[in-house]
Design an enzyme around this catalytic site. Structure first.
Site, short mmCIF file in Angstrom:
data_model
loop_
_atom_site.label_atom_id
_atom_site.label_comp_id
_atom_site.label_asym_id
_atom_site.label_seq_id
_atom_site.Cartn_x
_atom_site.Cartn_y
_atom_site.Cartn_z
N GLN A 2 -5.72 -1.47 -6.81
CA GLN A 2 -6.36 -0.63 -5.80
C GLN A 2 -7.11 0.50 -6.49
OE1 GLN A 2 -4.50 2.44 -2.75
NE2 GLN A 2 -4.33 0.38 -1.90
N ASP A 27 0.81 -1.22 0.00
CA ASP A 27 0.00 0.00 0.00
C ASP A 27 0.84 1.26 0.00
OD1 ASP A 27 -2.62 1.22 0.10
OD2 ASP A 27 -2.22 1.75 2.18
N SER A 42 -7.80 5.24 0.21
CA SER A 42 -8.07 3.99 -0.51
C SER A 42 -9.50 3.54 -0.30
CB SER A 42 -7.12 2.88 -0.02
OG SER A 42 -5.77 3.26 -0.19
#
Length: 317
Positions: free
Chosen positions: A302, A230, A252
């Site tokens: 993502q 991430d 996110s």
């Protein structure tokens, strides 16, 4: 705990006689068991947004799920949704639900909770190692090895010495200067300030956990990789736009990972990131984590909310 064969140590990589045990193993992903399938995780590092780092939640949720499966199965995919912003000042409870336990595949659902409300939900699927005659992968990009690239401290010093440095580029330095992150980063073709107006939504960097994890439990290496995945990922979608806009809000929405081959998260891996699309106040990013020997270890995806405000130039009159 035995595991599929992972790559051996490469010269210059972490050595147990030289490095401390990785804080990712001893603190970040070391969950406290409270009851069967109920765990508590604590915060280690928070970004400047003062919210929980998404990678930490993903890594801890996967660690909780992995404790509920047998030792002969390994995660092959996970799919997550970020529901609410997490508070780094308080611990997170992880509730694991055993959705399915089969002969080859097992599925676990994990809910992360703060203040009695879910902040994150995740489903992870685990599989027994099985041979397959159908095998292929893309080719790893050709890039300089990490030993030939600048470390973050040197890179930040270069940015700060640039006479054209302005406050609007501070995010570039903040991203690079995260010394308290429990991971090491070396950027491939780092961006100079003069290049900001012509950037593509693509970036690559070498990454590994700080400290030693060692061979053995591939499940822990997968949890560490989930943490790593991430970092700076959604920011890839900002690269063509950051010189004209300030980030008003970025978070996110979801995060997915597919694990393809064994790897060592305390050895350098190349993170190749690109954003094929942005619009509607959202951005989509894809990523590949490559082992140094060219094996594709992990694929990531993502989507996140990205709200921008135009840069306002100060008058010099």
């Amino acid at each position: 705990m035995s595991s599929p064969q992972a790559p051996e140590d490469a010269p210059g990589d972490s050595n147990p006689s030289e490095d401390l045990r990785s804080v990712l193993v001893t603190r970040v992903l070391n969950l406290e068991p409270l009851d069967e399938d109920l765990f508590r995780g604590k915060n280690y590092w928070a970004p400047k947004t003062q919210q929980l780092f998404g990678g930490q939640i993903v890594g801890q949720a996967l660690a909780a799920a992995a404790k509920s499966v047998s030792e002969d199965v390994y995660v092959h995919s996970l799919h997550c949704y970020f529901v609410r912003a997490g508070n780094p000042e308080m611990p997170v409870l992880y509730h694991v639900e055993r959705m399915h336990t089969g002969k080859s595949f097992s599925v676990r659902s994990v809910k992360a909770v703060q203040h009695g409300k879910p902040i994150f939900i995740c489903q992870a699927s685990f599989q027994k190692v099985q041979p397959s005659p159908a095998q292929h992968q893309f080719s790893m990009p050709t890039v300089p090895p990490p030993e030939e690239l600048l470390d973050c401290a040197t890179l930040v010093n270069q940015y700060l010495r640039d006479p054209n440095f302005q406050d609007k580029y501070q995010m570039l330095v903040n991203r690079t200067a995260a010394h308290d992150m429990p991971i090491e980063i070396k950027w491939v073709n780092p961006t100079m300030l003069s290049q900001l107006q012509n950037m593509e939504p693509k970036q690559m960097f070498w990454v590994r956990a700080r400290g030693y994890i060692g061979e053995g439990d591939i499940k822990m290496h997968c949890c560490v990789a989930a943490y790593i995945s991430d970092y700076a990922f959604l920011g890839t979608a900002l690269l063509p736009h950051k010189w004209r806009h300030k980030v008003h809000f970025m978070v996110s929405l979801d995060h997915s990972m597919w694990f393809h081959a064994p790897f060592r998260a305390d050895q350098w891996m190349l993170y190749e990131c690109e954003s094929p699309w942005a619009g509607g106040s959202r951005g989509l990013v894809h990523g590949h984590l490559w082992r140094r020997d060219g094996v594709l270890a992990i694929t990531c995806a993502q989507e996140g909310v990205i709200r921008l405000k135009p840069q306002v130039s100060e008058s010099k009159l």
